[in-house]
Design an enzyme around this catalytic site. Structure first.
Site, PDB file in Angstrom:
ATOM      1  N   GLY A  36       0.847  -1.187  -0.098  1.00 60.22           N
ATOM      2  CA  GLY A  36      -0.051   0.091   0.162  1.00 60.22           C
ATOM      3  C   GLY A  36       0.821   1.204  -0.137  1.00 60.22           C
ATOM      4  CG  LEU A  37      -0.872   4.776  -1.831  1.00 64.94           C
ATOM      5  CD1 LEU A  37      -1.888   5.647  -1.899  1.00 64.94           C
ATOM      6  CD2 LEU A  37       0.105   5.069  -2.911  1.00 64.94           C
ATOM      7  CB  SER A  38       4.201   6.603   1.596  1.00 69.29           C
ATOM      8  OG  SER A  38       5.103   6.841   2.669  1.00 69.29           O
ATOM      9  N   GLY A  41      -0.432   2.698   6.454  1.00 74.63           N
ATOM     10  CA  GLY A  41      -0.589   2.046   7.734  1.00 74.63           C
ATOM     11  C   GLY A  41       0.042   0.801   7.733  1.00 74.63           C
ATOM     12  CE  LYS A  42       3.833   0.198   3.162  1.00 73.28           C
ATOM     13  NZ  LYS A  42       3.449   1.642   2.822  1.00 73.28           N
ATOM     14  CB  SER A  43       5.345   0.693   9.684  1.00 73.77           C
ATOM     15  OG  SER A  43       6.213   0.546   8.722  1.00 73.77           O
ATOM     16  CB  SER A 110       5.459  -4.255  -2.859  1.00 74.79           C
ATOM     17  OG  SER A 110       4.485  -4.373  -1.667  1.00 74.79           O
TER      18      SER A 110
HETATM   19  P1  ADP Z   1       3.434   2.983   6.231  1.00 74.39           P
HETATM   20  O1  ADP Z   1       4.300   1.915   7.012  1.00 74.39           O
HETATM   21  O2  ADP Z   1       2.133   2.382   5.327  1.00 74.39           O
HETATM   22  O3  ADP Z   1       4.062   4.006   5.519  1.00 74.39           O
HETATM   23  P2  ADP Z   1       2.781   4.062   8.939  1.00 74.39           P
HETATM   24  O4  ADP Z   1       2.253   2.868   9.671  1.00 74.39           O
HETATM   25  O5  ADP Z   1       4.364   4.319   9.101  1.00 74.39           O
HETATM   26  O6  ADP Z   1       2.339   3.851   7.304  1.00 74.39           O
HETATM   27  O7  ADP Z   1       2.121   5.471   9.207  1.00 74.39           O
HETATM   28  C1  ADP Z   1       0.710   5.252   9.196  1.00 74.39           C
HETATM   29  C2  ADP Z   1      -0.079   6.604   9.865  1.00 74.39           C
HETATM   30  O8  ADP Z   1      -1.322   6.416   9.792  1.00 74.39           O
HETATM   31  C3  ADP Z   1       0.510   6.489  11.588  1.00 74.39           C
HETATM   32  O9  ADP Z   1       0.972   7.791  12.087  1.00 74.39           O
HETATM   33  C4  ADP Z   1      -0.805   5.775  12.034  1.00 74.39           C
HETATM   34  O10 ADP Z   1      -0.921   6.361  13.576  1.00 74.39           O
HETATM   35  C5  ADP Z   1      -1.860   6.539  11.382  1.00 74.39           C
HETATM   36  N1  ADP Z   1      -3.237   5.740  11.171  1.00 74.39           N
HETATM   37  C6  ADP Z   1      -4.171   6.245  11.404  1.00 74.39           C
HETATM   38  N2  ADP Z   1      -5.143   5.500  11.223  1.00 74.39           N
HETATM   39  C7  ADP Z   1      -4.565   4.154  11.047  1.00 74.39           C
HETATM   40  C8  ADP Z   1      -5.359   2.764  10.855  1.00 74.39           C
HETATM   41  N3  ADP Z   1      -6.589   2.624  10.880  1.00 74.39           N
HETATM   42  N4  ADP Z   1      -4.324   1.882  10.475  1.00 74.39           N
HETATM   43  C9  ADP Z   1      -3.069   2.290  10.497  1.00 74.39           C
HETATM   44  N5  ADP Z   1      -2.477   3.591  10.623  1.00 74.39           N
HETATM   45  C10 ADP Z   1      -3.337   4.462  11.061  1.00 74.39           C
END
Ligand code: ADP
Length: 211
Positions: A36-38, A41-43, A110
């Site tokens: 999914g996009l940056s 919420g992946k991490s 990815s």
């Molecule tokens: P990624 O790894 O996809 O780049 P991150 O997990 O680093 O994304 O960041 C996602 C951001 O969105 C975090 O600050 C997280 O707290 C916020 N967020 C808000 N709602 C959600 C949700 N339902 N699931 C995951 N992250 C969320």
């Protein structure tokens, strides 16, 4: 196609089967492949899921995008070729971890379907579980926890997925799991993943119950 450079190499089979390793850990190993996009919420979800699984006695491990780029893939950038090589190496690492019996959670944008499908093809049936972590680009851009969207919009980052015209995101066509993170809070996303693992026979009691 990645070229096989080394010649005169032989595969040495071990004495322990993958089934024996999995039985020891009380789980059916798999790779939950988050895409999914940056800032979708992946991490955040990967780390939360890993924690719950470990607390319940399952051996889970997160492979995370930025972390891998600090080490194994520090020589790769964000060109299409480097992105493909990034995912190829991670796929091979994930395959080894699955072979070792783990529940691997990978957290990488990815963006290319072909690269993800190649990783799926590396694994046995049922081992690759594609998880589409989905939020509209506007929502991701508003979250922007690392300030990357702002930088991309200012032109300070090129090849930024979903923003730069030369860096598209190709949505999964048939992911095993689809998480709408603009609609579901983190704990409900984790619950959905746990239900999938339960319902599909990946969680078999965990290490604490295997004596
Ligand atoms: P990624 O790894 O996809 O780049 P991150 O997990 O680093 O994304 O960041 C996602 C951001 O969105 C975090 O600050 C997280 O707290 C916020 N967020 C808000 N709602 C959600 C949700 N339902 N699931 C995951 N992250 C969320």
């Amino acid at each position: 196609m990645t070229i096989q450079k080394a010649q005169n190499i032989t595969w040495h089979p071990g004495h322990v089967t993958r089934e024996e390793r999995a039985a020891l850990l009380g789980q059916r190993p798999c790779c939950l492949w988050f895409t999914g996009l940056s800032a979708c919420g992946k991490s955040t979800i990967a780390m939360a899921l890993e924690q719950v699984l470990i607390q319940r006695g399952y051996v889970a491990y997160v492979l995370d995008g930025d972390n891998i780029r600090h080490g194994l893939n520090k020589n790769l950038g964000f060109s299409p070729e480097d992105r493909a090589e990034n995912i190829r190496r991670i796929g091979e690492v994930a395959k080894l971890f699955v072979d070792a019996g783990l529940i691997v959670i990978t957290s990488f944008i990815s963006p290319y379907r072909e690269d993800r499908d190649k990783v799926r093809a590396l694994m046995h049936a049922g081992e690759f579980v594609e998880v589409f972590v989905d939020a509209p680009v506007e929502v991701c851009g508003a979250r922007d926890p690392k300030g990357l969207y702002q930088k991309a919009l200012r032109g300070e980052i090129t090849n930024f997925t979903g923003v730069s015209p030369d860096a598209p995101y190709e949505e999964p066509l048939a992911p095993e799991i689809h998480l709408r993170t603009d609609q579901l809070p983190v704990d409900e996303c984790v619950a959905k993943l746990l239900s999938y693992l339960e319902d599909n026979g990946y969680l078999l009691g965990g290490v604490r119950n295997v004596r």
